[in-house]
Design an enzyme around this catalytic site. Structure first.
Site, short mmCIF file in Angstrom:
data_model
loop_
_atom_site.label_atom_id
_atom_site.label_comp_id
_atom_site.label_asym_id
_atom_site.label_seq_id
_atom_site.Cartn_x
_atom_site.Cartn_y
_atom_site.Cartn_z
N HIS A 120 0.89 -1.06 -0.10
CA HIS A 120 -0.11 -0.08 0.09
C HIS A 120 1.01 1.30 -0.04
O HIS A 120 2.18 1.04 0.57
CB HIS A 120 -0.76 -0.16 1.47
CG HIS A 120 -1.85 1.05 1.41
ND1 HIS A 120 -1.60 2.29 1.94
CD2 HIS A 120 -3.20 0.96 1.12
CE1 HIS A 120 -2.64 2.91 1.94
NE2 HIS A 120 -3.70 2.28 1.28
N ASP A 197 3.44 -4.51 8.01
CA ASP A 197 1.99 -3.72 7.87
C ASP A 197 0.69 -4.52 8.20
O ASP A 197 0.60 -5.35 7.08
CB ASP A 197 2.15 -3.05 6.50
CG ASP A 197 0.64 -2.43 6.29
OD1 ASP A 197 -0.16 -2.42 6.92
OD2 ASP A 197 0.45 -1.61 5.39
N GLN A 200 -4.46 -4.76 7.04
CA GLN A 200 -5.33 -5.76 6.62
C GLN A 200 -5.63 -7.03 7.36
O GLN A 200 -6.62 -7.69 7.59
CB GLN A 200 -5.18 -6.06 5.08
CG GLN A 200 -5.47 -5.09 4.24
CD GLN A 200 -6.79 -4.37 4.19
OE1 GLN A 200 -7.67 -5.06 4.34
NE2 GLN A 200 -6.89 -3.01 3.87
N LYS A 223 -10.26 -0.26 11.01
CA LYS A 223 -10.47 -1.42 10.07
C LYS A 223 -10.72 -2.71 10.96
O LYS A 223 -11.03 -3.96 10.36
CB LYS A 223 -9.21 -1.72 9.03
CG LYS A 223 -8.79 -0.76 8.30
CD LYS A 223 -7.39 -1.15 7.35
CE LYS A 223 -6.82 -0.22 6.67
NZ LYS A 223 -7.65 0.42 5.60
N CYS A 361 -4.89 2.70 -3.54
CA CYS A 361 -3.71 3.00 -3.04
C CYS A 361 -2.60 2.02 -3.20
O CYS A 361 -1.48 1.75 -2.23
CB CYS A 361 -4.07 3.46 -1.51
SG CYS A 361 -5.03 4.67 -1.18
#
Ligand code: C6P
Length: 403
Positions: A120, A197, A200, A223, A361
């Protein structure tokens, strides 16, 4: 195996253009259960005061609620210490913090930072900025045609100059869940720290930072059924300790004089100013909500939705799924015939169906798959197979309209 928690989410009870709202954009941001909304309102009605400063009852209570949240998150991701949990605004800020604090103090000219081709923008641009500032260079791991990371290529990228690896745990476009434990072990063989990261992955998998042995792990509350404006940077104590502060201000100091300041202990060294107290506390509520349902149950439910949606979408003529790795989150991106993804998104919207259409993104990934954009449907614990049936019906409408 099917679970149905839609009733816990008041926003999902509405209609859009006279059609029941079908929300299929959870990778972008999840909706909030009533208990999270109630926590926010209750906090401001009963408990609010600034924290870590007051000696009166309200401030002590707010501080306790805030620090209880930190402890819960520590246990939720199996971190060793509470001080390894730093509150930030979200994944984006967490990555910028590490790039600017760790990177600025450790990188020098011609050092190398390894990223993957499925990152991303939040896990690309902070590294580009620090590379420009220090003279370091980026090296990018290739992505295979099915949307998996090319592990063989990854192994070839290490050199004596490698100083850092930053990888997404799961792709927000392809849905691919990366073998990060294995990738972290490879990086550690080269004495290289790894930032993961988890924007998600965190809401949809069980996370154990000690089992992964990652050096940093980042995620966003919004999220994961919590409020916007709050997120977490997990970092190993040894690394966080050697990093200089990122922001200066109140709370992050021990002493201040005009000659020199000394800094507070972890995690406060990285939490300058009045933090987002209410949203931290409501994020705690969101995680208790997830824990009470059980992550295993949520994972099984979303896996079932992914299988169902993949089968149904594959039945549509001229539909191409972008990302067909065997190990995926409940995220499906696709292109359909010659219909522009934005047109598909607009038609679906008129049917009450919320999906994301665009580059998500992740512009380098669009380039890798030679597409300008794609449509993405992503699932949360409140979705059902009926939502996927509505999506398929909406796509039939789009095909009728554009042919
Ligand atoms: N992806 C999506 O629709 P923030 O905005 O800081 O909470 O999260 C940024 C971010 C970082 N990494 C990954 C893998 C992400 O997917 C995201 C956010 C959203 O895919 C909004 S662009």
């Amino acid at each position: 195996m099917m679970i149905n928690y839609k009733n816990d989410f008041p926003i999902l009870k509405q209609t859009v253009y006279g059609k029941p709202l079908v929300y299929l954009d959870s990778s972008n941001s999840t909706q909030k259960p009533q208990c999270v909304i109630d926590t926010l309102s209750e906090y401001y009605q009963k408990h609010h005061a600034n924290i870590h400063r007051g000696i009166y009852e309200l401030s002590v209570r707010a501080t306790t609620l805030y620090e209880n949240a930190r402890r819960f998150i520590q246990e939720f991701i199996h971190a060793k210490h509470t001080h390894e949990i730093v509150f930030v605004r979200g994944t984006t800020e967490a990555i910028n913090l590490v790039a600017q604090s760790y990177g600025r103090s450790q990188f020098k000219k011609d050092d190398e930072i390894i990223l993957s081709g499925m990152e991303h923008h939040s896990n690309i641009v902070p590294w580009q900025l620090i590379a420009e500032q220090t003279g370091a260079k980026l090296k990018i791991i290739k992505i295979l045609d099915n949307g998996e990371i090319d592990l063989a290529h990854y192994k070839t990228l290490f050199s004596k100059k490698t100083k850092f690896v930053a990888l997404t745990h799961a792709s927000n476009v392809l849905g691919t869940i990366n073998p990060i434990k294995e990738m972290i072990a490879i990086a550690h063989e080269h004495n290289t720290p790894v930032l993961v990261d988890g924007a998600q992955a965190f809401p949809h998998l069980t996370i154990d930072v000690q089992a992964l042995d990652c050096d940093f792990y980042t995620f966003s509350s919004h999220k994961a059924y919590g409020p916007t404006g709050i997120g977490v940077l997990y970092g190993k104590t040894t690394l966080l300790e050697k990093m200089p502060p990122y922001h200066g201000g109140g709370n992050m100091i021990e002493t201040v004089s005009f000659d020199r300041s000394t800094y507070n202990k972890l995690p406060f060294k990285f939490e300058a100013g009045t933090p987002n107290i209410a949203d931290v506390i409501a994020f705690h509520t969101a995680l208790v909500y997830l824990k009470n349902i059980g992550m295993e149950k949520i994972i099984a439910h979303e896996k079932h939705l992914l299988q169902y949606a993949t089968e149904k979408l594959n039945e549509l003529p001229n539909l191409r799924i972008i990302g067909t790795a065997p190990n995926k989150l409940g995220v499906i991106s696709f292109v359909l015939d010659t219909i522009h993804p934005h047109d598909i998104g607009t038609v679906l919207d008129r049917e009450g169906i919320a999906v994301r259409a665009g580059h998500h993104c992740a512009m380098p990934l669009m380039e890798r798959f030679a597409i300008p954009a794609c449509v993405r449907a992503s699932f949360g614990l409140y979705n059902s197979t009926e939502d996927i049936d509505a999506l398929i019906a909406g796509l039939h409408t789009a095909m009728r309209l554009f042919h």
